[in-house]
Design a protein around this motif. Structure first.
Motif, PDB file in Angstrom:
ATOM      1  N   ALA A   1       0.827  -1.213   0.000  1.00  0.00           N
ATOM      2  CA  ALA A   1       0.000   0.000   0.000  1.00  0.00           C
ATOM      3  C   ALA A   1       0.859   1.261   0.000  1.00  0.00           C
ATOM      4  O   ALA A   1       0.419   2.318  -0.464  1.00  0.00           O
ATOM      5  N   ALA A   2       2.101   1.145   0.494  1.00  0.00           N
ATOM      6  CA  ALA A   2       3.001   2.312   0.488  1.00  0.00           C
ATOM      7  C   ALA A   2       3.629   2.515  -0.889  1.00  0.00           C
ATOM      8  O   ALA A   2       4.393   3.463  -1.083  1.00  0.00           O
ATOM      9  N   GLY A   3       3.327   1.616  -1.831  1.00  0.00           N
ATOM     10  CA  GLY A   3       3.785   1.826  -3.207  1.00  0.00           C
ATOM     11  C   GLY A   3       4.943   0.936  -3.633  1.00  0.00           C
ATOM     12  O   GLY A   3       5.459   1.072  -4.740  1.00  0.00           O
ATOM     13  N   PHE A   4       5.361   0.014  -2.762  1.00  0.00           N
ATOM     14  CA  PHE A   4       6.442  -0.899  -3.149  1.00  0.00           C
ATOM     15  C   PHE A   4       5.895  -1.999  -4.058  1.00  0.00           C
ATOM     16  O   PHE A   4       4.739  -2.397  -3.944  1.00  0.00           O
ATOM     17  N   GLY A   5       6.784  -2.494  -4.937  1.00  0.00           N
ATOM     18  CA  GLY A   5       6.395  -3.581  -5.830  1.00  0.00           C
ATOM     19  C   GLY A   5       7.105  -4.873  -5.448  1.00  0.00           C
ATOM     20  O   GLY A   5       8.039  -4.866  -4.649  1.00  0.00           O
ATOM     21  N   ARG A   6       6.637  -5.973  -6.048  1.00  0.00           N
ATOM     22  CA  ARG A   6       7.221  -7.313  -5.829  1.00  0.00           C
ATOM     23  C   ARG A   6       7.454  -7.589  -4.345  1.00  0.00           C
ATOM     24  O   ARG A   6       8.539  -7.996  -3.919  1.00  0.00           O
ATOM     25  N   VAL A   7       6.430  -7.351  -3.547  1.00  0.00           N
ATOM     26  CA  VAL A   7       6.552  -7.522  -2.089  1.00  0.00           C
ATOM     27  C   VAL A   7       6.531  -9.019  -1.751  1.00  0.00           C
ATOM     28  O   VAL A   7       5.699  -9.767  -2.265  1.00  0.00           O
ATOM     29  N   SER A   8       7.464  -9.426  -0.919  1.00  0.00           N
ATOM     30  CA  SER A   8       7.490 -10.835  -0.500  1.00  0.00           C
ATOM     31  C   SER A   8       8.034 -10.904   0.930  1.00  0.00           C
ATOM     32  O   SER A   8       8.550  -9.909   1.450  1.00  0.00           O
ATOM     33  N   PHE A   9       7.911 -12.064   1.534  1.00  0.00           N
ATOM     34  CA  PHE A   9       8.505 -12.215   2.873  1.00  0.00           C
ATOM     35  C   PHE A   9       8.975 -13.639   3.078  1.00  0.00           C
ATOM     36  O   PHE A   9       8.536 -14.573   2.388  1.00  0.00           O
ATOM     37  N   ARG A  10       9.909 -13.781   4.027  1.00  0.00           N
ATOM     38  CA  ARG A  10      10.414 -15.096   4.433  1.00  0.00           C
ATOM     39  C   ARG A  10      10.244 -15.216   5.933  1.00  0.00           C
ATOM     40  O   ARG A  10      10.614 -14.285   6.665  1.00  0.00           O
ATOM     41  N   ASN A  11       9.739 -16.357   6.366  1.00  0.00           N
ATOM     42  CA  ASN A  11       9.647 -16.601   7.806  1.00  0.00           C
ATOM     43  C   ASN A  11      10.973 -17.110   8.340  1.00  0.00           C
ATOM     44  O   ASN A  11      11.671 -17.872   7.664  1.00  0.00           O
ATOM     45  N   LEU A  12      11.284 -16.731   9.553  1.00  0.00           N
ATOM     46  CA  LEU A  12      12.483 -17.210  10.225  1.00  0.00           C
ATOM     47  C   LEU A  12      12.047 -17.892  11.518  1.00  0.00           C
ATOM     48  O   LEU A  12      11.206 -17.351  12.253  1.00  0.00           O
ATOM     49  N   THR A  13      12.626 -19.045  11.797  1.00  0.00           N
ATOM     50  CA  THR A  13      12.324 -19.789  13.025  1.00  0.00           C
ATOM     51  C   THR A  13      10.805 -19.892  13.253  1.00  0.00           C
ATOM     52  O   THR A  13      10.259 -19.416  14.256  1.00  0.00           O
ATOM     53  N   GLY A  14      10.136 -20.489  12.280  1.00  0.00           N
ATOM     54  CA  GLY A  14       8.694 -20.747  12.421  1.00  0.00           C
ATOM     55  C   GLY A  14       7.845 -19.491  12.449  1.00  0.00           C
ATOM     56  O   GLY A  14       6.715 -19.519  12.938  1.00  0.00           O
ATOM     57  N   GLY A  15       8.370 -18.380  11.954  1.00  0.00           N
ATOM     58  CA  GLY A  15       7.582 -17.147  11.920  1.00  0.00           C
ATOM     59  C   GLY A  15       7.772 -16.283  13.160  1.00  0.00           C
ATOM     60  O   GLY A  15       7.126 -15.239  13.286  1.00  0.00           O
ATOM     61  N   ILE A  16       8.662 -16.685  14.073  1.00  0.00           N
ATOM     62  CA  ILE A  16       8.931 -15.818  15.231  1.00  0.00           C
ATOM     63  C   ILE A  16       9.408 -14.466  14.707  1.00  0.00           C
ATOM     64  O   ILE A  16       9.046 -13.406  15.208  1.00  0.00           O
ATOM     65  N   ALA A  17      10.203 -14.511  13.647  1.00  0.00           N
ATOM     66  CA  ALA A  17      10.595 -13.277  12.959  1.00  0.00           C
ATOM     67  C   ALA A  17      10.343 -13.477  11.471  1.00  0.00           C
ATOM     68  O   ALA A  17      10.139 -14.617  11.007  1.00  0.00           O
TER      69      ALA A  17
END
Ligand code: SAM
Length: 262
Positions: free
Chosen positions: A238-254
């Motif tokens: 929503a802030a205007g960034f493209g190709r947004v993705s994420f990776r979970n670390l340690t089961g999603g703790i981070a």
């Protein structure tokens, strides 16, 4: 004990804001956050190791691996926003080549002071600069940086959507935003263990090792108020960034979120 997640709204109303599990007047929140970090600055690095059992170092290594600063002499300007005591800039500068330069920006001079000493000790001060500034109003010109990192900083900011817009403003076209933050663990058993550690162990550790439980209670509560992985990815988009993705670390703790200024 299972402490329910109490997600903070994507955008706080203009008059109140969450400070941990408390609601406070929005204009007083940043002062309360600054008090927390002024109180913990001298012990921040030690406490990070104690509270996370050293895991935060691995997560930060993952962030730098994803950032992949050029090893060559190619110029690469990094802004580490909410830089604190400088872990991310230190790692990026040691991994990157001689063209890699970093500005560490933080609202709290006590945290940056520790960062300055560490950069000097590591022999990296000549490729780094420090700036005192609010992530919601970055003191930099438009399109100045090749990359922006924020590690465990964004949840402390009162208006996250404003900080995301600012990050995009100062990124060059083709530049990347990478954000490492505590997130939502949904691995059965691990989530319970994590809750126990957060609410029972960390404040006690804070009292024992740093002489104060209260700042650590805020840190833990603020994690539970932060949006989960998908909601935060939506905010970045929503802030205007493209190709947004994420990776979970340690089961999603981070989790590490990535977005590009396209
Ligand atoms: C948990 S520390 C993280 C420090 C460092 N990035 C790390 O990963 O170790 C959070 C930092 O965010 C900073 N901070 C809080 N609110 C901020 C704001 N509005 N603008 C810039 N920095 C802020 C604090 O002063 C503190 O240094």
């Amino acid at each position: 004990m299972r402490t329910p997640r109490q997600d903070r709204p994507a955008s706080e109303d203009s008059e109140t804001a969450a400070f941990g599990f408390r609601k406070v007047a929005a204009e007083t929140r940043q002062g309360l956050v600054n008090d927390v970090f002024s109180r913990v600055a001298g012990r921040y690095d030690l406490m990070n190791d104690l509270m996370s059992g050293g895991l935060h170092r691995l997560w930060k290594d993952d962030l730098i691996t994803w950032l992949n600063p050029p090893r060559s002499g190619r110029p690469f300007a990094l802004l580490d926003s909410a830089a604190g005591t400088g872990d991310i800039a230190l790692k990026a500068l040691s991994d990157g080549g001689p063209g890699c330069r970093a500005i560490l920006c933080d609202i709290n001079p006590a945290m940056l002071q520790v960062g300055r000493d560490r950069l000097r000790q590591a022999g990296l001060a000549d490729r780094a600069a420090l700036a005192i500034g609010n992530a919601e109003a970055l003191p930099f010109a438009d399109q100045r940086f090749d990359a922006i990192t924020v590690a465990f900083g964004i949840r402390n900011v009162t208006r996250i959507d404003t900080a995301l817009a600012e990050a995009r403003r100062v990124l060059k076209t083709g530049g990347r935003f990478l954000c490492l933050e505590f997130s939502c663990c949904d691995v059965p058993m691990l989530d319970r263990l994590y809750d126990f550690h957060s609410f029972e162990v960390i404040p006690r550790l804070g009292a024992l090792a740093a002489g104060a439980a209260e700042p650590y209670r805020y840190l833990v509560e603020s994690i539970r108020k932060f949006p989960d992985q998908r909601r935060f990815a939506d905010m970045i988009a929503a802030a205007g960034f493209g190709r947004v993705s994420f990776r979970n670390l340690t089961g999603g703790i981070a989790a590490i979120h990535s977005g590009w200024r396209l």
